[in-house]
Design a protein around this motif. Structure first.
Motif, mmCIF file in Angstrom:
data_model
loop_
_atom_site.group_PDB
_atom_site.id
_atom_site.type_symbol
_atom_site.label_atom_id
_atom_site.label_comp_id
_atom_site.label_asym_id
_atom_site.label_seq_id
_atom_site.Cartn_x
_atom_site.Cartn_y
_atom_site.Cartn_z
ATOM 1 N N PHE A 166 6.437 1.787 12.791
ATOM 2 C CA PHE A 166 7.202 2.142 11.198
ATOM 3 C C PHE A 166 7.161 0.721 10.537
ATOM 4 C CE2 PHE A 166 10.705 4.660 9.362
ATOM 5 C CZ PHE A 166 10.309 5.399 8.717
ATOM 6 N N ARG A 167 7.443 0.172 11.126
ATOM 7 C CA ARG A 167 8.223 -1.647 10.292
ATOM 8 C C ARG A 167 6.553 -1.649 10.210
ATOM 9 N NH1 ARG A 167 10.053 -7.116 13.157
ATOM 10 N NH2 ARG A 167 7.735 -7.032 13.659
ATOM 11 N N HIS A 168 5.958 -1.670 10.522
ATOM 12 C CA HIS A 168 4.578 -1.791 10.334
ATOM 13 C C HIS A 168 4.078 -1.252 8.904
ATOM 14 C CE1 HIS A 168 0.122 -3.165 9.544
ATOM 15 N NE2 HIS A 168 -0.344 -2.709 9.988
ATOM 16 N N VAL A 169 4.132 -0.278 8.780
ATOM 17 C CA VAL A 169 4.127 0.876 8.136
ATOM 18 C C VAL A 169 4.723 0.621 6.785
ATOM 19 C CG1 VAL A 169 4.093 2.953 6.257
ATOM 20 C CG2 VAL A 169 3.471 3.554 8.844
ATOM 21 N N GLY A 170 5.575 -0.587 6.880
ATOM 22 C CA GLY A 170 6.660 -1.102 5.511
ATOM 23 C C GLY A 170 5.895 -2.234 4.830
ATOM 24 N N GLU A 171 5.072 -2.224 6.263
ATOM 25 C CA GLU A 171 4.376 -4.440 5.729
ATOM 26 C C GLU A 171 3.496 -3.536 5.102
ATOM 27 O OE1 GLU A 171 4.363 -5.090 9.797
ATOM 28 O OE2 GLU A 171 6.249 -6.870 10.183
ATOM 29 N N THR A 172 3.000 -2.403 5.385
ATOM 30 C CA THR A 172 0.979 -2.486 4.605
ATOM 31 C C THR A 172 1.791 -1.463 3.391
ATOM 32 O OG1 THR A 172 0.442 -1.693 6.671
ATOM 33 C CG2 THR A 172 -0.425 -0.038 4.517
ATOM 34 N N MET A 173 3.001 -1.455 3.101
ATOM 35 C CA MET A 173 3.230 -0.756 1.645
ATOM 36 C C MET A 173 3.476 -2.113 0.588
ATOM 37 S SD MET A 173 6.444 1.704 2.600
ATOM 38 C CE MET A 173 6.043 3.597 3.249
ATOM 39 N N LEU A 174 4.491 -3.200 1.207
ATOM 40 C CA LEU A 174 3.998 -4.637 0.534
ATOM 41 C C LEU A 174 2.495 -5.228 0.793
ATOM 42 C CD1 LEU A 174 6.730 -6.363 2.293
ATOM 43 C CD2 LEU A 174 7.476 -4.897 0.466
ATOM 44 N N GLN A 233 7.758 10.484 -4.845
ATOM 45 C CA GLN A 233 9.069 9.676 -3.613
ATOM 46 C C GLN A 233 8.394 10.095 -2.381
ATOM 47 O OE1 GLN A 233 11.884 7.688 -4.500
ATOM 48 N NE2 GLN A 233 10.817 7.217 -2.159
ATOM 49 N N ASP A 234 8.057 11.927 -2.752
ATOM 50 C CA ASP A 234 7.945 13.056 -1.453
ATOM 51 C C ASP A 234 6.597 12.556 -1.082
ATOM 52 O OD1 ASP A 234 10.224 13.888 -0.669
ATOM 53 O OD2 ASP A 234 9.540 15.317 -1.539
ATOM 54 N N PHE A 235 5.595 11.450 -1.581
ATOM 55 C CA PHE A 235 4.190 11.385 -1.054
ATOM 56 C C PHE A 235 4.130 9.916 -0.762
ATOM 57 C CE2 PHE A 235 2.707 13.276 -5.667
ATOM 58 C CZ PHE A 235 3.224 14.279 -5.084
ATOM 59 N N ILE A 236 4.996 9.187 -0.625
ATOM 60 C CA ILE A 236 4.846 7.828 0.108
ATOM 61 C C ILE A 236 4.930 7.758 1.053
ATOM 62 C CG2 ILE A 236 5.283 5.490 0.021
ATOM 63 C CD1 ILE A 236 6.944 6.189 -2.600
ATOM 64 N N LYS A 237 5.490 7.985 2.091
ATOM 65 C CA LYS A 237 5.501 8.203 3.701
ATOM 66 C C LYS A 237 4.469 8.813 3.830
ATOM 67 C CE LYS A 237 10.103 8.906 4.789
ATOM 68 N NZ LYS A 237 11.433 8.956 6.051
ATOM 69 N N LEU A 238 4.572 9.968 3.645
ATOM 70 C CA LEU A 238 2.922 11.247 3.850
ATOM 71 C C LEU A 238 2.065 9.793 3.644
ATOM 72 C CD1 LEU A 238 2.142 13.648 5.035
ATOM 73 C CD2 LEU A 238 1.629 13.999 1.979
ATOM 74 N N PHE A 239 1.127 8.890 2.607
ATOM 75 C CA PHE A 239 0.057 9.250 2.474
ATOM 76 C C PHE A 239 0.067 7.522 3.826
ATOM 77 C CE2 PHE A 239 -0.486 10.293 -2.989
ATOM 78 C CZ PHE A 239 -0.062 11.573 -1.318
ATOM 79 N N TYR A 240 1.353 6.749 3.338
ATOM 80 C CA TYR A 240 0.754 5.315 3.929
ATOM 81 C C TYR A 240 0.706 5.814 5.252
ATOM 82 C CZ TYR A 240 1.714 1.822 0.437
ATOM 83 O OH TYR A 240 0.877 1.253 -0.860
ATOM 84 N N GLN A 241 1.796 7.479 5.856
ATOM 85 C CA GLN A 241 1.820 6.907 7.537
ATOM 86 C C GLN A 241 1.481 7.637 8.312
ATOM 87 O OE1 GLN A 241 6.182 7.656 8.656
ATOM 88 N NE2 GLN A 241 5.844 6.980 10.740
ATOM 89 N N ASP A 242 0.667 9.057 7.709
ATOM 90 C CA ASP A 242 0.053 9.676 7.826
ATOM 91 C C ASP A 242 -1.078 10.017 8.153
ATOM 92 O OD1 ASP A 242 2.182 11.287 9.850
ATOM 93 O OD2 ASP A 242 3.061 12.592 8.350
ATOM 94 N N PHE A 243 -1.070 9.287 6.547
ATOM 95 C CA PHE A 243 -2.634 9.384 6.065
ATOM 96 C C PHE A 243 -3.252 8.074 6.214
ATOM 97 C CE2 PHE A 243 -2.272 13.319 2.886
ATOM 98 C CZ PHE A 243 -2.312 13.713 3.820
ATOM 99 N N GLY A 244 -2.434 7.276 6.470
ATOM 100 C CA GLY A 244 -2.982 5.906 6.874
ATOM 101 C C GLY A 244 -3.548 5.189 6.206
ATOM 102 N N LEU A 245 -3.232 5.882 4.499
ATOM 103 C CA LEU A 245 -3.954 5.384 3.407
ATOM 104 C C LEU A 245 -6.039 5.727 3.100
ATOM 105 C CD1 LEU A 245 -2.060 1.205 2.331
ATOM 106 C CD2 LEU A 245 -1.479 4.391 1.735
ATOM 107 N N ASN A 246 -5.990 6.955 3.563
ATOM 108 C CA ASN A 246 -7.117 7.862 3.663
ATOM 109 C C ASN A 246 -7.535 7.668 2.009
ATOM 110 O OD1 ASN A 246 -8.811 9.968 4.030
ATOM 111 N ND2 ASN A 246 -9.537 9.382 5.875
ATOM 112 N N GLU A 247 -8.193 7.474 1.886
ATOM 113 C CA GLU A 247 -8.392 7.737 -0.448
ATOM 114 C C GLU A 247 -8.887 9.777 0.220
ATOM 115 O OE1 GLU A 247 -7.546 7.827 -4.005
ATOM 116 O OE2 GLU A 247 -6.836 6.632 -2.342
ATOM 117 N N GLY A 248 -9.837 9.907 0.997
ATOM 118 C CA GLY A 248 -9.911 11.499 0.028
ATOM 119 C C GLY A 248 -9.027 12.314 0.682
ATOM 120 N N LEU A 249 -7.698 11.531 1.933
ATOM 121 C CA LEU A 249 -6.825 12.492 2.280
ATOM 122 C C LEU A 249 -6.008 12.718 1.674
ATOM 123 C CD1 LEU A 249 -5.918 12.051 6.413
ATOM 124 C CD2 LEU A 249 -7.592 13.964 5.226
ATOM 125 N N ILE A 250 -5.491 11.513 0.352
ATOM 126 C CA ILE A 250 -4.803 11.319 -0.640
ATOM 127 C C ILE A 250 -5.664 12.129 -1.949
ATOM 128 C CG2 ILE A 250 -3.779 9.703 -2.366
ATOM 129 C CD1 ILE A 250 -3.515 7.688 -0.104
#
Length: 273
Positions: free
Chosen positions: A259-267, A198-215
């Motif tokens: 921030f809403r776009h981050v939520g939409e990306t999660m969906l 649960q602590d990873f999710i917003k970091l991966f989507y919002q700050d890392f932009g789902l960059n697989e190398g950073l994740i």
């Protein structure tokens, strides 16, 4: 604001001034003749936030100097550690270090009396979705609910089995600061008991932009401290789903299109899997 500062300055014999802070709470810094040192003062609207931050901080370091109530708010007085923002671009080395810091946090902070629990109840989330205004994401959320409902018992069981760590609750680049060349986390008022993913999710989507190398660098750093973070794909998706619900709940009240776009990306992610 000036009234609060004047009251605090009289109480703490200080020269506090307010600083910008992304929170509903107010924060102040200055020198206190009462404590004979520079202090960081945080004013909480809710007692639970004050209590949680005080308890977690005491488990991590010796910064807490005192606390009291003032004008129906709650004041926490800390030693000022002069934190500095992370200014550079996030690379794999920084992501690895961030993972290590969070892994150490999860191992060091222990559950405490009155700690909140991560809400994993299906009925509560369905009611929350129903309360949203008619929108594209409301329709998507209602449709995605059917993906998880047949496995409700399995998901609840897995969450209960893995919800034994104290989460930070708001992991993001803004809550990592440099202090004397180290990189601790700050702001613990949202700490609660739950599964560490649960602590990873917003970091991966919002700050890392789902960059697989950073994740992957982050997870390598994290697992070097704590290897207990794996969940089934379905439960992991469910946590992303509930995180998106929380984002939409926030953006229904406060307009924040990025921030809403981050939520939409999660969906988007859940719909693809």
């Amino acid at each position: 604001m000036s009234t609060i500062i004047n009251q605090l300055n009289r109480w703490l014999k200080s020269d506090l001034h307010a600083i910008n802070h992304e929170s509903l709470n107010s924060v102040f810094v200055g020198y206190s003749n009462l404590y004979r040192q520079s202090i960081f003062v945080k004013q909480f609207v809710k007692e639970q936030g004050y209590y949680t931050e005080k308890i977690v901080t005491n488990q991590l370091n010796d910064r807490v100097l005192g606390g009291f109530s003032l004008n129906n708010t709650f004041i926490l007085v800390l030693k000022d550690c002069s934190p500095k923002d992370i200014g550079e671009k996030i690379d794999s080395n920084l992501a690895f270090e961030m993972g290590q810091v969070l892994g150490e946090y999860h191992l060091k902070v222990k559950p405490f009396i009155r700690i909140k629990l991560v809400n994993g109840q299906f009925d509560d989330y369905r009611a929350e979705i129903d309360s949203f205004k008619e929108s594209s994401y409301k329709r998507r959320l209602k449709k995605l609910t059917s993906k998880f409902l047949p496995y409700e018992n399995e998901i609840k069981l897995e969450l209960s089995q893995h919800s034994k760590f104290v989460l930070h609750g708001d992991v993001g680049i803004r809550n990592y600061k440099y202090v004397d060349s180290k990189l601790p986390l700050i702001d613990f008022e949202k700490a609660r008991l739950g599964p560490v993913y649960q602590d990873f999710i917003k970091l991966f989507y919002q700050d890392f932009g789902l960059n697989e190398g950073l994740i992957q660098s982050f997870l390598k750093g994290y697992s070097s401290k704590n290897s207990n973070y794996q969940l089934s794909d379905l439960t992991r998706q469910y946590l992303i789903f509930t995180t998106a619900i929380g984002i939409f709940n926030y953006t229904e009240k406060i307009e924040d299109l990025p921030f809403r776009h981050v939520g939409e990306t999660m969906l988007d992610t859940i719909e693809r899997e």
